[in-house]
Design a protein around this motif. Structure first.
Motif, PDB file in Angstrom:
ATOM      1  N   VAL A 192       0.822  -1.324   0.082  1.00 48.16           N
ATOM      2  CA  VAL A 192       0.037   0.148  -0.130  1.00 48.16           C
ATOM      3  C   VAL A 192       0.913   1.087  -0.166  1.00 48.16           C
ATOM      4  O   VAL A 192       0.381   2.425   0.248  1.00 48.16           O
ATOM      5  CB  VAL A 192      -1.000  -0.048   1.188  1.00 48.16           C
ATOM      6  N   LYS A 193       2.257   1.094  -0.345  1.00 49.57           N
ATOM      7  CA  LYS A 193       2.991   2.265  -0.245  1.00 49.57           C
ATOM      8  C   LYS A 193       2.803   3.433  -1.191  1.00 49.57           C
ATOM      9  O   LYS A 193       2.927   4.673  -1.240  1.00 49.57           O
ATOM     10  CB  LYS A 193       4.606   1.923  -0.489  1.00 49.57           C
ATOM     11  N   LYS A 194       1.950   3.042  -2.304  1.00 51.78           N
ATOM     12  CA  LYS A 194       1.685   4.095  -3.200  1.00 51.78           C
ATOM     13  C   LYS A 194       0.113   4.855  -2.802  1.00 51.78           C
ATOM     14  O   LYS A 194      -0.160   5.789  -3.667  1.00 51.78           O
ATOM     15  CB  LYS A 194       1.457   3.454  -4.516  1.00 51.78           C
ATOM     16  N   THR A 195      -0.301   4.508  -1.816  1.00 47.15           N
ATOM     17  CA  THR A 195      -1.658   4.995  -1.400  1.00 47.15           C
ATOM     18  C   THR A 195      -1.417   6.026  -0.268  1.00 47.15           C
ATOM     19  O   THR A 195       0.117   6.175   0.180  1.00 47.15           O
ATOM     20  CB  THR A 195      -2.781   3.991  -0.763  1.00 47.15           C
ATOM     21  N   ARG A 196      -2.388   6.766   0.113  1.00 44.64           N
ATOM     22  CA  ARG A 196      -2.233   7.803   1.309  1.00 44.64           C
ATOM     23  C   ARG A 196      -2.056   6.914   2.761  1.00 44.64           C
ATOM     24  O   ARG A 196      -1.305   7.526   3.536  1.00 44.64           O
ATOM     25  CB  ARG A 196      -3.585   8.043   1.585  1.00 44.64           C
ATOM     26  N   GLY A 197      -1.926   5.652   2.561  1.00 45.08           N
ATOM     27  CA  GLY A 197      -1.837   4.842   3.948  1.00 45.08           C
ATOM     28  C   GLY A 197      -2.815   4.702   4.897  1.00 45.08           C
ATOM     29  O   GLY A 197      -4.041   5.327   4.538  1.00 45.08           O
ATOM     30  N   LEU A 198      -2.549   3.907   5.709  1.00 42.82           N
ATOM     31  CA  LEU A 198      -3.581   3.650   6.820  1.00 42.82           C
ATOM     32  C   LEU A 198      -3.142   3.108   8.238  1.00 42.82           C
ATOM     33  O   LEU A 198      -2.129   2.974   8.451  1.00 42.82           O
ATOM     34  CB  LEU A 198      -4.670   2.360   6.163  1.00 42.82           C
ATOM     35  N   VAL A 199      -4.193   2.979   9.051  1.00 45.79           N
ATOM     36  CA  VAL A 199      -3.879   2.206  10.306  1.00 45.79           C
ATOM     37  C   VAL A 199      -4.642   1.080  10.167  1.00 45.79           C
ATOM     38  O   VAL A 199      -5.724   0.848   9.697  1.00 45.79           O
ATOM     39  CB  VAL A 199      -4.149   3.105  11.769  1.00 45.79           C
ATOM     40  N   ALA A 200      -4.084  -0.134  10.808  1.00 43.39           N
ATOM     41  CA  ALA A 200      -4.605  -1.487  10.814  1.00 43.39           C
ATOM     42  C   ALA A 200      -4.271  -2.258  11.880  1.00 43.39           C
ATOM     43  O   ALA A 200      -3.150  -2.188  12.399  1.00 43.39           O
ATOM     44  CB  ALA A 200      -4.184  -1.923   9.335  1.00 43.39           C
ATOM     45  N   THR A 201      -5.028  -3.269  12.069  1.00 38.09           N
ATOM     46  CA  THR A 201      -4.834  -4.322  13.235  1.00 38.09           C
ATOM     47  C   THR A 201      -5.179  -5.517  12.521  1.00 38.09           C
ATOM     48  O   THR A 201      -6.355  -5.744  12.112  1.00 38.09           O
ATOM     49  CB  THR A 201      -5.396  -3.960  14.717  1.00 38.09           C
ATOM     50  N   VAL A 202      -4.286  -6.619  12.594  1.00 40.03           N
ATOM     51  CA  VAL A 202      -4.720  -7.896  12.346  1.00 40.03           C
ATOM     52  C   VAL A 202      -4.740  -8.950  13.744  1.00 40.03           C
ATOM     53  O   VAL A 202      -3.971  -8.860  14.300  1.00 40.03           O
ATOM     54  CB  VAL A 202      -3.538  -8.556  11.572  1.00 40.03           C
ATOM     55  N   ALA A 203      -5.995  -9.860  13.737  1.00 33.68           N
ATOM     56  CA  ALA A 203      -6.033 -10.687  14.919  1.00 33.68           C
ATOM     57  C   ALA A 203      -6.166 -11.930  14.279  1.00 33.68           C
ATOM     58  O   ALA A 203      -6.939 -12.096  13.388  1.00 33.68           O
ATOM     59  CB  ALA A 203      -7.147 -10.163  15.650  1.00 33.68           C
TER      60      ALA A 203
END
Length: 338
Positions: free
Chosen positions: A218-229
């Protein structure tokens, strides 16, 4: 589980109700529901809005047409912060009314729905849920050991959501992703959708490796915050790792364990060292994840009996009390029945 966004309408005036009824009627008609089903949905919506105006005066409707393993469905939530329903079991009986009417509202909603539920508390308000399938698929065989429910609503005025989630079944367990693209609108939406695509294709089981895979994609995007469970069936443990302000809480009965994510932005800067947080799998746990479109200072203990309800009611109740309405808003709950 499909994460189609819910349409949100605030109701604070009786004159607005006819417009909403017409919008929903046109939506389900255009989605292929039979005239008989459309008529039943019309009655459900009419009863919900009528009760809302009579007893709470103001509230919010959330609805959508989507699909799951059983087929295409219409679902609707009615949320209010009124006085609550006194003696709910009695009020569900036909002929019982507190407003000199025929008393068929709640009973009619239950009869006409393929799935319905109500949660109410004195001076807290009420959440009413109804789900109607176009046609239940004959291919559906058995219930899922993990029940899921979610509420996903756009930033007011937007038509796409910058939040997103996905649940992925694996041979060794099941993974949950909650993401929130920076800001809102189309760029945030593109970022979270790229993250979901990367999550779907990733074959790693460890949340650390999954997050790193998403980060690279996702480096070409605005970016995000994320969590994986990740719920690992073989070890009977939860593994969690996140970057940025996604709230994750695991309930075992009334005991809650909060996961604290790392600082950073997925796609731009994440810590070089990441570690999975490990929690024990226990019977009848409930996992809750949400974006920062909801306030974080909540506790299900403040809603006695809520954990007995299905995950969609839990998600809707949290949304009702904690939605900020100044960002995209998404919350999902997963009940583990293993």
């Amino acid at each position: 589980m499909d994460d189609t966004v819910l349409v949100s309408y605030k109701i604070d005036d009786r004159s607005y109700v006819s417009f909403i009824k017409r919008e929903i009627h046109n939506l389900v008609t255009g989605s292929g529901f039979s005239p008989a089903k459309v008529g039943e949905i019309d009655i459900i919506v009419s009863e919900l809005t009528s009760n809302l105006i009579k007893f709470a005066e103001t509230g919010e409707l959330l609805y959508r047409v989507s699909n799951d393993e059983k087929g295409i469905f219409f679902e609707i939530y009615c949320l209010d912060k009124g006085k609550g329903i006194q003696n709910l079991s009695r009020m569900m009986q036909d002929g019982i009314s507190s407003s000199a009417t025929l008393g068929q509202g709640l009973g009619a909603i239950e009869r006409l729905s393929d799935d319905s539920s109500i949660f109410t508390l004195p001076d807290w308000g009420t959440v009413v849920y109804s789900k109607v399938y176009l046609k239940i698929s004959e291919a559906f065989t058995k219930p899922n050991p993990i029940n899921l429910g979610a509420v996903k609503v756009c930033y007011p005025g937007e038509i796409v959501c910058g939040d997103g989630f996905h649940i992925k079944k694996m041979s060794t367990g099941i993974q949950f992703l909650m993401g929130d693209g920076l800001g809102h609108g189309i760029n945030a939406h593109e970022a979270v959708q790229e993250a979901i695509s990367a999550f779907k294709e990733c074959r790693h089981s460890s949340p650390i490796d999954v997050l790193r895979h998403i980060h690279e994609n996702v480096k070409k995007t605005r970016g995000l915050v994320a969590t994986v469970a990740y719920l690992d069936y073989s070890t009977q443990k939860w593994l969690m790792c996140g970057v940025g302000n996604i709230s994750t809480v695991l309930y075992t009965g009334l005991s809650a364990k909060n996961y604290t994510p790392y600082n950073g932005i997925v796609g731009h800067n994440i810590p070089r060292t990441l570690n999975n947080s490990v929690m024990e799998l226990e019977k009848y746990q409930t996992l809750i994840m949400h974006s920062d479109g909801l306030k974080t200072r909540w506790n299900l203990i403040d809603m006695p009996g809520i954990l007995k309800h299905e995950p969609n009611i839990i998600a809707a109740a949290l949304y009702k009390d904690n939605a900020r309405h100044n960002d995209d808003m998404t919350v999902f709950a997963a009940k583990i029945n293993l």
